[in-house]
Design a protein around this motif. Structure first.
Motif, PDB file in Angstrom:
ATOM      1  N   LYS A 120       1.064  -1.356  -0.066  1.00 57.41           N
ATOM      2  CA  LYS A 120      -0.388   0.183   0.283  1.00 57.41           C
ATOM      3  C   LYS A 120       1.248   1.062  -0.583  1.00 57.41           C
ATOM      4  CE  LYS A 120      -3.927  -2.527   0.102  1.00 57.41           C
ATOM      5  NZ  LYS A 120      -4.806  -1.737  -0.882  1.00 57.41           N
ATOM      6  N   THR A 213       2.006   0.936  14.046  1.00 56.65           N
ATOM      7  CA  THR A 213       1.231   2.536  14.113  1.00 56.65           C
ATOM      8  C   THR A 213       1.622   3.420  13.441  1.00 56.65           C
ATOM      9  OG1 THR A 213       0.559   0.800  15.813  1.00 56.65           O
ATOM     10  CG2 THR A 213       1.083   3.639  16.151  1.00 56.65           C
ATOM     11  N   THR A 216       1.038   3.529   9.210  1.00 54.05           N
ATOM     12  CA  THR A 216       0.172   3.319   8.745  1.00 54.05           C
ATOM     13  C   THR A 216      -0.763   4.529   9.429  1.00 54.05           C
ATOM     14  OG1 THR A 216      -0.881   2.130  10.313  1.00 54.05           O
ATOM     15  CG2 THR A 216       0.552   1.058   8.381  1.00 54.05           C
ATOM     16  N   THR A 218      -2.410   4.376  12.793  1.00 56.47           N
ATOM     17  CA  THR A 218      -3.450   3.304  13.018  1.00 56.47           C
ATOM     18  C   THR A 218      -2.518   2.352  13.686  1.00 56.47           C
ATOM     19  OG1 THR A 218      -5.631   2.377  13.237  1.00 56.47           O
ATOM     20  CG2 THR A 218      -3.938   1.910  11.320  1.00 56.47           C
ATOM     21  N   ALA A 222      -5.907  -1.941  13.697  1.00 53.71           N
ATOM     22  CA  ALA A 222      -6.799  -0.843  12.910  1.00 53.71           C
ATOM     23  C   ALA A 222      -6.549  -0.717  11.564  1.00 53.71           C
ATOM     24  CB  ALA A 222      -6.993   0.275  13.650  1.00 53.71           C
ATOM     25  N   PHE A 223      -5.207  -1.006  11.043  1.00 55.68           N
ATOM     26  CA  PHE A 223      -5.080  -0.860   9.576  1.00 55.68           C
ATOM     27  C   PHE A 223      -5.278  -2.324   9.131  1.00 55.68           C
ATOM     28  CE2 PHE A 223      -1.164  -2.695   6.942  1.00 55.68           C
ATOM     29  CZ  PHE A 223      -1.367  -1.715   6.065  1.00 55.68           C
ATOM     30  N   ARG A 225      -8.466  -4.385  10.077  1.00 55.55           N
ATOM     31  CA  ARG A 225      -9.896  -3.588  10.214  1.00 55.55           C
ATOM     32  C   ARG A 225      -9.713  -3.104   8.648  1.00 55.55           C
ATOM     33  NH1 ARG A 225     -12.809  -5.499  14.294  1.00 55.55           N
ATOM     34  NH2 ARG A 225     -12.239  -5.273  15.939  1.00 55.55           N
ATOM     35  N   ARG A 226      -9.105  -2.353   8.371  1.00 60.04           N
ATOM     36  CA  ARG A 226      -9.529  -0.928   6.868  1.00 60.04           C
ATOM     37  C   ARG A 226      -9.443  -2.281   6.081  1.00 60.04           C
ATOM     38  NH1 ARG A 226      -5.925   3.478   8.351  1.00 60.04           N
ATOM     39  NH2 ARG A 226      -4.236   2.592   6.671  1.00 60.04           N
ATOM     40  N   GLU A 227      -8.191  -2.618   6.127  1.00 55.48           N
ATOM     41  CA  GLU A 227      -7.501  -2.934   4.760  1.00 55.48           C
ATOM     42  C   GLU A 227      -7.688  -5.169   4.196  1.00 55.48           C
ATOM     43  OE1 GLU A 227      -6.321  -0.779   3.066  1.00 55.48           O
ATOM     44  OE2 GLU A 227      -5.431   0.321   3.308  1.00 55.48           O
ATOM     45  N   ALA A 230     -13.085  -5.311   7.199  1.00 54.38           N
ATOM     46  CA  ALA A 230     -13.823  -4.763   6.615  1.00 54.38           C
ATOM     47  C   ALA A 230     -14.967  -4.724   5.377  1.00 54.38           C
ATOM     48  CB  ALA A 230     -13.713  -3.217   6.956  1.00 54.38           C
ATOM     49  N   PRO A 231     -13.575  -4.963   3.988  1.00 54.99           N
ATOM     50  CA  PRO A 231     -14.272  -5.625   3.319  1.00 54.99           C
ATOM     51  C   PRO A 231     -15.688  -6.439   3.442  1.00 54.99           C
ATOM     52  CG  PRO A 231     -12.273  -4.375   3.072  1.00 54.99           C
ATOM     53  CD  PRO A 231     -12.251  -4.605   4.678  1.00 54.99           C
ATOM     54  N   HIS A 235     -15.939  -8.776  11.312  1.00 52.45           N
ATOM     55  CA  HIS A 235     -15.739  -7.517  13.214  1.00 52.45           C
ATOM     56  C   HIS A 235     -15.398  -8.114  14.091  1.00 52.45           C
ATOM     57  CE1 HIS A 235     -18.388  -5.306  10.161  1.00 52.45           C
ATOM     58  NE2 HIS A 235     -19.071  -6.690   9.756  1.00 52.45           N
TER      59      HIS A 235
END
Length: 500
Positions: A120, A213, A216, A218, A222-223, A225-227, A230-231, A235
């Motif tokens: 990324k 941390t 990124t 975060t 959280a990274f 979850r985001r990358e 979540a998609p 959860h």
């Protein structure tokens, strides 16, 4: 079901995978599919019988006999071959639908996240020096060797600092007692050139979490979850963090997520042998173990207590184990014996029926036994609180209450939390929730003699299983505790005194 599986982006038409294909790690807990070759819509896996993928059901059934006869604390076993999930088994007291601590398998997840950070653009590559990435951080004992320390040295456990050479990962526990875990690691003195000596240092993984941390914006969870999560609609993930918000890069991750995808190039790097000489005959990649000549091409994620994910591309085979203190290698001979062909075997309805029966039996608890008469001291100590001396588990008080039924009630003051447990006295554990790990635990107890009570606390998905031998004396006013833990974390004795 807990299907901890590896799949790959680029499938050949036969659904075989190659070692350089893009890896997807799926640790998913779902309701078990039917036994036939039905498509599980939640993750597109096909299920089937062992014979349909060249495995013999009979040796797999024998594996269950060994587990039962020896009381092996395995929690789950999954086998995926030729794109089909052909064995999906759970062993009481573990059950489908429960998160599981994956221990040091977390390290392989941390490696995956570093790979994603590179893809990324948050990190240029793994040749970056640690000190340049952590700009603004001051490190003690800063010398030319530490300035050369790169991310790749952390990933391959070749940092060169004073960590991983001591017994029982003492440096990890020192780090956890410090106020700033990142600073603790950066301050370690160097004892070798980076890249020249292999040493298993869990702090390396946590430093990479801190780097996630920093780079990124975060933390690692959280990274992810985001990358990743979540998609995909994932959860329910738990990953503890230090006081500065950096998730434990070395372990303690609890999962039942679905798919975590990384690129083909990163898989090729991460699962290649970067280190030939380790503490055993295996080689080492980027927080992945790479098997030697006996299993060419196999790589695995390994965690304390029996958490293991084996991928063997040459056999188109994935094996997954979770447990509470066992060696997956003890079960491997049965799987190797079952591995008969690369092609379909004739159906064996009797062996398949035997295997299904054993899978069902493994998920059931033992039958309850009559509760023996309680010794007289049980009445003297029932409900009393015993304050205990300092111990590694950080218990400060213990209490057990008996009411004449097949259950007792225990309370522990553990890390400042009041933890309450139902204890089965009839040979069948009772379930409660341990709030420290937020997972179900299974507890039981029995009187071993007139003054000794055994309290067994099994965290199940939390891996650890504690045995407290509580020896009461001085007419129920004194307590001696012998504590052990099945995977070897704890083995100590301490004392207690009844509260006035």
């Amino acid at each position: 079901m807990l299907a901890v599986q590896f799949a790959f982006h680029h499938w050949l038409k036969s659904r075989r995978f190659t070692a350089v294909a893009a890896l997807t790690l799926a640790l998913s807990v779902r309701v078990s599919a039917a036994n036939g070759a039905e498509r599980d819509r939640s993750n597109e896996w096909l299920t089937g019988t062992p014979e349909e993928v060249g495995l013999d059901s009979a040796p797999l059934a024998e594996m269950f006999d060994l587990v039962r006869e020896r009381g092996i604390p395995v929690h789950s076993v999954q086998i995926v071959r030729h794109g089909r999930l052909v064995l999906d088994a759970y062993f009481y007291p573990y059950s489908a639908g429960t998160r599981h601590d994956v221990a040091s398998v977390t390290k392989s997840v941390t490696s995956t996240l570093i790979g994603l950070a590179v893809e990324k653009g948050f990190l240029p590559d793994v040749q970056q020096s640690v000190m340049s990435v952590l700009q603004g951080r001051v490190a003690a004992n800063l010398d030319a060797r530490k300035r050369k320390l790169a991310l790749e040295h952390l990933l391959t456990m070749q940092a060169g600092w004073d960590c991983g050479f001591e017994p029982r990962e003492a440096r990890l526990f020192e780090m956890r007692r410090s106020a700033d875990w990142t600073r603790f690691m950066l301050d370690l003195p160097m004892i070798a050139e980076p890249g020249t000596r292999w040493a298993y240092c869990s702090g390396n993984c946590h430093l990479l979490s801190a780097i996630l941390t920093q780079t990124t914006g975060t933390n690692a969870l959280a990274f992810a979850r985001r990358e990743l999560f979540a998609p995909l609609g994932i959860h329910d993930v738990v990953w503890p963090a230090d006081a500065h918000g950096n998730n434990h890069g070395w372990g303690d991750l609890q999962l039942h997520p679905r798919d975590m995808a990384i690129s083909e190039a990163w898989v090729r790097k991460a699962t290649r042998a970067h280190v030939e000489r380790t503490s055993n005959s295996d080689h080492y990649g980027y927080f992945w173990w790479v098997k030697g000549k006996d299993y060419p091409g196999m790589f695995e994620a390994v965690g304390r207590g029996g958490q293991r994910i084996n991928v063997w591309p040459a056999k188109d085979l994935v094996l997954v184990f979770t447990g509470g203190g066992f060696e997956p290698g003890d079960l491997a001979p049965f799987i190797l014996k079952a591995l008969k062909s690369d092609d379909k075997l004739p159906a064996n309805t009797q062996a398949q029926a035997d295997l299904r029966r054993r899978i069902a039996e493994a998920a059931q608890s033992a039958a309850a036994r009559p509760v023996p008469k309680l010794p007289s001291i049980a009445g003297l100590i029932s409900g009393k609180t015993f304050n205990v001396t300092a111990n590694a588990l950080n218990l400060s008080a213990v209490s057990v209450k008996f009411d004449g039924s097949a259950e007792a009630h225990a309370e522990l003051i553990w890390d400042g939390h009041r933890e309450s447990y139902r204890l089965g006295l009839d040979g069948v554990g009772r379930f409660s929730t341990n709030t420290l790990v937020n997972l179900p635990c299974n507890t039981q107890g029995q009187w071993l003699n007139d003054n000794t009570f055994l309290l067994q606390l099994d965290l199940v998905g939390g891996i650890n299983c504690y045995r407290f031998n509580l020896v009461f004396g001085d007419q129920g006013r004194k307590l001696s505790v012998k504590l052990s833990e099945r995977t070897g974390l704890n083995d100590e004795q301490f004392d207690g005194t009844a509260s006035p």
